[in-house]
Design an enzyme around this catalytic site. Structure first.
Site, PDB file in Angstrom:
ATOM      1  N   LYS A 181       0.885  -1.182   0.000  1.00 50.97           N
ATOM      2  CA  LYS A 181       0.000   0.000   0.000  1.00 50.97           C
ATOM      3  C   LYS A 181       0.912   1.219   0.000  1.00 50.97           C
ATOM      4  CE  LYS A 181      -1.913   2.999   1.910  1.00 50.97           C
ATOM      5  NZ  LYS A 181      -1.684   4.412   1.505  1.00 50.97           N
ATOM      6  N   GLY A 234       6.481   5.316   8.240  1.00 52.58           N
ATOM      7  CA  GLY A 234       5.695   6.546   8.151  1.00 52.58           C
ATOM      8  C   GLY A 234       5.810   7.323   9.445  1.00 52.58           C
ATOM      9  N   THR A 236       5.084   8.873  13.284  1.00 57.72           N
ATOM     10  CA  THR A 236       4.985   8.230  14.596  1.00 57.72           C
ATOM     11  C   THR A 236       3.525   8.062  15.026  1.00 57.72           C
ATOM     12  OG1 THR A 236       7.187   8.916  15.258  1.00 57.72           O
ATOM     13  CG2 THR A 236       5.618   8.532  17.040  1.00 57.72           C
ATOM     14  N   THR A 238       0.881   7.738  13.125  1.00 58.49           N
ATOM     15  CA  THR A 238       0.282   6.648  12.334  1.00 58.49           C
ATOM     16  C   THR A 238       0.764   5.306  12.873  1.00 58.49           C
ATOM     17  OG1 THR A 238       0.519   8.134  10.454  1.00 58.49           O
ATOM     18  CG2 THR A 238      -0.193   5.905   9.973  1.00 58.49           C
ATOM     19  N   GLU A 256       8.788   1.730  11.335  1.00 58.57           N
ATOM     20  CA  GLU A 256       9.900   2.665  11.071  1.00 58.57           C
ATOM     21  C   GLU A 256       9.282   4.056  11.063  1.00 58.57           C
ATOM     22  OE1 GLU A 256      12.974   1.721  10.775  1.00 58.57           O
ATOM     23  OE2 GLU A 256      12.626  -0.427  10.629  1.00 58.57           O
ATOM     24  N   CYS A 290      13.792  10.749   6.680  1.00 62.86           N
ATOM     25  CA  CYS A 290      13.699  10.499   8.118  1.00 62.86           C
ATOM     26  C   CYS A 290      15.056  10.596   8.794  1.00 62.86           C
ATOM     27  CB  CYS A 290      13.085   9.132   8.360  1.00 62.86           C
ATOM     28  SG  CYS A 290      14.014   7.818   7.554  1.00 62.86           S
ATOM     29  N   GLU A 393       9.148  16.783  14.793  1.00 63.47           N
ATOM     30  CA  GLU A 393       9.682  16.547  13.456  1.00 63.47           C
ATOM     31  C   GLU A 393       9.065  17.556  12.480  1.00 63.47           C
ATOM     32  OE1 GLU A 393       8.413  12.972  11.354  1.00 63.47           O
ATOM     33  OE2 GLU A 393      10.500  12.586  10.814  1.00 63.47           O
TER      34      GLU A 393
HETATM   35  P1  NAD Z   1       2.119   8.844   7.197  1.00 65.32           P
HETATM   36  O1  NAD Z   1       2.252   8.158   8.497  1.00 65.32           O
HETATM   37  O2  NAD Z   1       1.115   9.917   7.069  1.00 65.32           O
HETATM   38  O3  NAD Z   1       1.743   7.802   6.040  1.00 65.32           O
HETATM   39  C1  NAD Z   1       2.551   6.685   5.772  1.00 65.32           C
HETATM   40  C2  NAD Z   1       1.714   5.605   5.122  1.00 65.32           C
HETATM   41  O4  NAD Z   1       0.749   5.142   6.067  1.00 65.32           O
HETATM   42  C3  NAD Z   1       0.910   6.068   3.904  1.00 65.32           C
HETATM   43  O5  NAD Z   1       0.900   5.046   2.950  1.00 65.32           O
HETATM   44  C4  NAD Z   1      -0.481   6.271   4.479  1.00 65.32           C
HETATM   45  O6  NAD Z   1      -1.502   6.143   3.521  1.00 65.32           O
HETATM   46  C5  NAD Z   1      -0.558   5.158   5.501  1.00 65.32           C
HETATM   47  N1  NAD Z   1      -1.503   5.355   6.598  1.00 65.32           N
HETATM   48  C6  NAD Z   1      -1.934   6.515   7.143  1.00 65.32           C
HETATM   49  N2  NAD Z   1      -2.815   6.268   8.128  1.00 65.32           N
HETATM   50  C7  NAD Z   1      -2.939   4.924   8.216  1.00 65.32           C
HETATM   51  C8  NAD Z   1      -3.706   4.058   9.050  1.00 65.32           C
HETATM   52  N3  NAD Z   1      -4.500   4.513  10.000  1.00 65.32           N
HETATM   53  N4  NAD Z   1      -3.580   2.732   8.867  1.00 65.32           N
HETATM   54  C9  NAD Z   1      -2.758   2.224   7.928  1.00 65.32           C
HETATM   55  N5  NAD Z   1      -2.021   3.009   7.095  1.00 65.32           N
HETATM   56  C10 NAD Z   1      -2.101   4.341   7.249  1.00 65.32           C
HETATM   57  O7  NAD Z   1       3.573   9.344   6.828  1.00 65.32           O
HETATM   58  P2  NAD Z   1       4.004  10.239   5.592  1.00 65.32           P
HETATM   59  O8  NAD Z   1       3.566  11.639   5.849  1.00 65.32           O
HETATM   60  O9  NAD Z   1       3.638   9.566   4.329  1.00 65.32           O
HETATM   61  O10 NAD Z   1       5.602  10.143   5.700  1.00 65.32           O
HETATM   62  C11 NAD Z   1       6.388  10.975   6.478  1.00 65.32           C
HETATM   63  C12 NAD Z   1       6.771  10.307   7.777  1.00 65.32           C
HETATM   64  O11 NAD Z   1       7.430   9.076   7.516  1.00 65.32           O
HETATM   65  C13 NAD Z   1       7.755  11.118   8.587  1.00 65.32           C
HETATM   66  O12 NAD Z   1       7.363  11.096   9.930  1.00 65.32           O
HETATM   67  C14 NAD Z   1       9.069  10.376   8.418  1.00 65.32           C
HETATM   68  O13 NAD Z   1       9.995  10.543   9.454  1.00 65.32           O
HETATM   69  C15 NAD Z   1       8.591   8.981   8.343  1.00 65.32           C
HETATM   70  N6  NAD Z   1       9.601   8.137   7.710  1.00 65.32           N
HETATM   71  C16 NAD Z   1      10.293   7.235   8.493  1.00 65.32           C
HETATM   72  C17 NAD Z   1      11.287   6.453   7.929  1.00 65.32           C
HETATM   73  C18 NAD Z   1      12.068   5.460   8.751  1.00 65.32           C
HETATM   74  O14 NAD Z   1      12.701   4.594   8.167  1.00 65.32           O
HETATM   75  N7  NAD Z   1      12.043   5.527  10.069  1.00 65.32           N
HETATM   76  C19 NAD Z   1      11.576   6.573   6.569  1.00 65.32           C
HETATM   77  C20 NAD Z   1      10.856   7.500   5.815  1.00 65.32           C
HETATM   78  C21 NAD Z   1       9.861   8.264   6.392  1.00 65.32           C
END
Ligand code: NAD
Length: 489
Positions: A181, A234, A236, A238, A256, A290, A393
């Site tokens: 997804k 994604g 924290t 979420t 992650e 990230c 962040e």
């Molecule tokens: P996000 O959490 O908004 O979304 C990430 C994914 O989760 C998307 O595909 C989204 O559709 C899905 N999602 C959202 N709500 C959900 C739910 N309730 N159930 C299941 N899936 C759901 O994050 P974003 O804005 O896309 O990305 C940015 C974030 O990702 C930043 O906080 C960044 O630090 C983090 N990130 C972490 C790493 C790591 O390896 N630690 C790497 C890249 C990005």
């Protein structure tokens, strides 16, 4: 590129069952460039059914054959490097040169790494000699590892193909079937990957790609009773929701999450290197990685010189149309995200922070990009380490510099956030490097470098930056279930 993207379910490109779509916007122009299925639980159900049906044969396929198919997929990604890099740049706003040099090659490398890793794994065996009532009992313990079934793989928008393939590769290489997804914000290269997976000859149902929003498609995947494994990257918050949602069905979940990574620069550092890499670590992908070093802590005796040179480096970054080959600094992923980034800069101003450069929306680089989401590289000083812009962040081209006087003070500031993803240490004193790295509460520490990634090493975060590790053996173990067989001899 089609006007409307489709889901890949059971080897077929299909629209969402509801036929609903979402607009996909090119952040550099603000214009809709394609539409993406707004999938819901019905589409997830169909994908899970296909993945379940494919699982017995795929998990029984000899590793050498799985490896061959996955290596073919890696070859196809490399064949289409330019097309994929262009799509990634259009979809996310990142410079095309970055997508071509990093994102897409890494996607191919992810598949190669795990396709070959499965040819070299071994099983643990323990010869046992245990005390028994009538004397020693001998046994042989063999630990088998089996794929777990259907894996749900959820990824963010900042490194779209790079991070999605980092999950798909170990999941399917180890014999699981998968439902990916991708982020609804950047769906394009995932769609293209689906086409390449079919061309590579992956059997139908082994890799399914379902587009859609998190609270609908994502949540349906996480709560599905037939999906025992979830790998998520994604934000924290979420991650917290996913951990809750998966608890009812005892899913194995890897998270992650976000970071607020400290970059510690000591006075004995090689300054040229420290400045140049700190600029890259702060602003690569417009600060939307990230692992970006968004809090720079600098020993007071070199603080002013460091800040001057950091500002010069930030201002020298070539902001431009992401599709221009010479661009180093592209667009942020969306207008909404730009507004969030800017709100932190406004807050920093209100809190007395000094904006040393940037701090505002950038002038559009050309007419094509006149409505794009461009933000200047921004350096801020003079903020209390406990304030919100230093603690939360921002995930944009904003870096905050803070002076320190002693190693202990640097460590105290570095560790005083809820996050624990990555850190950097700049010093030429080996003893100090050991002392400091041991005490940093982050799961990844880079000494005199940044983002040097060996795919065999554990990757992840501690504290609120995540649970579990990806990469190397950690990923192979995550996607497999150990089963110990004890044979009495
Ligand atoms: P996000 O959490 O908004 O979304 C990430 C994914 O989760 C998307 O595909 C989204 O559709 C899905 N999602 C959202 N709500 C959900 C739910 N309730 N159930 C299941 N899936 C759901 O994050 P974003 O804005 O896309 O990305 C940015 C974030 O990702 C930043 O906080 C960044 O630090 C983090 N990130 C972490 C790493 C790591 O390896 N630690 C790497 C890249 C990005």
């Amino acid at each position: 590129m089609p006007d409307t993207l489709t889901n890949l379910i059971d080897g077929e490109q299909v629209p969402a069952q509801s036929a609903a779509t979402l607009d996909s916007i090119e952040p550099a122009t603000g214009l809709v460039h394609t539409r993406v299925p707004d999938s819901d639980d019905a589409d997830i159900d169909a994908a899970v059914a296909a993945a379940r049906a494919a699982f017995p044969a795929w998990s029984d396929t000899p590793p050498a054959e799985r490896s061959r198919l996955i290596l073919r997929l890696a070859d196809l990604i490399e064949r289409d490097l330019d097309r994929l890099a262009r799509a990634e740049s259009i979809d996310s706003g990142k410079p095309i040169s970055l997508a071509r040099a990093v994102d897409i090659p890494r996607a191919a490398a992810n598949f190669r790494f795990f396709a070959t890793a499965i040819l070299h794994t071994d099983s643990a065996a323990h010869q046992s000699n245990l005390p028994g009532p009538g004397g020693a009992i001998r046994a042989l313990n063999v630990t088998l590892r089996k794929p777990r079934g259907v894996a749900g793989l959820i990824s963010p928008w900042n490194l779209p193909l790079y991070l999605l393939t980092w999950k798909i590769a170990p999941a399917i290489a180890t014999g699981n079937t998968a439902i990916a997804k991708p982020s609804e914000v950047t769906p394009l290269t995932a769609f293209m990957l689906g086409e390449l997976a079919v061309e590579a000859g992956l059997p139908p149902g082994v890799l399914n790609i379902v587009h859609g929003r998190g609270p609908t498609a994502g949540a349906a995947l996480v709560s599905h009773p037939d999906v025992p494994t979830i790998s998520f990257t994604g934000g924290t918050e979420t991650g917290r929701a996913i951990a809750h949602a998966g608890a009812d069905t005892f899913k194995r979940i890897s998270l992650e999450l976000g970071g607020k990574n400290p970059n510690l620069v000591f006075a004995d550092a090689e300054l040229d290197d420290a400045v140049a890499t700190s600029v890259r670590a702060a602003f690569t992908n417009q600060g939307q990685i990230c692992l970006c070093g968004s809090r720079i802590l600098v020993e007071r005796s070199i603080h002013d010189e460091f800040v001057d040179r950091l500002v010069a480096g930030a201002m020298a970054r070539r902001l431009g149309d992401p599709l221009d080959e010479s661009t180093e600094h592209g667009a942020l992923v969306s207008e909404d995200h730009l507004a969030k980034v800017d709100s932190y800069v406004q807050l920093a101003r209100e809190l007395g922070g000094e904006i040393r450069c940037g701090g505002k929306r950038a002038a559009p680089p050309n007419n094509r990009c006149k409505d794009g989401a461009f933000y200047e590289p921004t350096v801020i000083t003079g903020l209390d380490p406990a304030c919100r812009p230093q603690q939360e962040e921002i995930f944009g081209p904003v870096v905050i510099v803070t002076p320190f006087d002693t190693d202990d003070e640097a460590l105290a500031i570095a560790n005083a956030t809820p996050y624990g993803l990555a850190s950097m240490v700049w010093t030429s004193n080996l003893k100090r490097a050991h002392h400091v790295t041991e005490r940093l509460d982050t799961a990844i520490v880079w000494v005199n470098c940044w983002m040097l990634r060996d795919l065999r090493t554990p990757f992840g975060g501690m504290k609120h930056s995540g649970l579990g590790r990806e990469g190397g053996k950690d990923a192979l173990n995550f996607f497999t279930e150990p089963k110990n067989v004890c044979i009495r001899l």
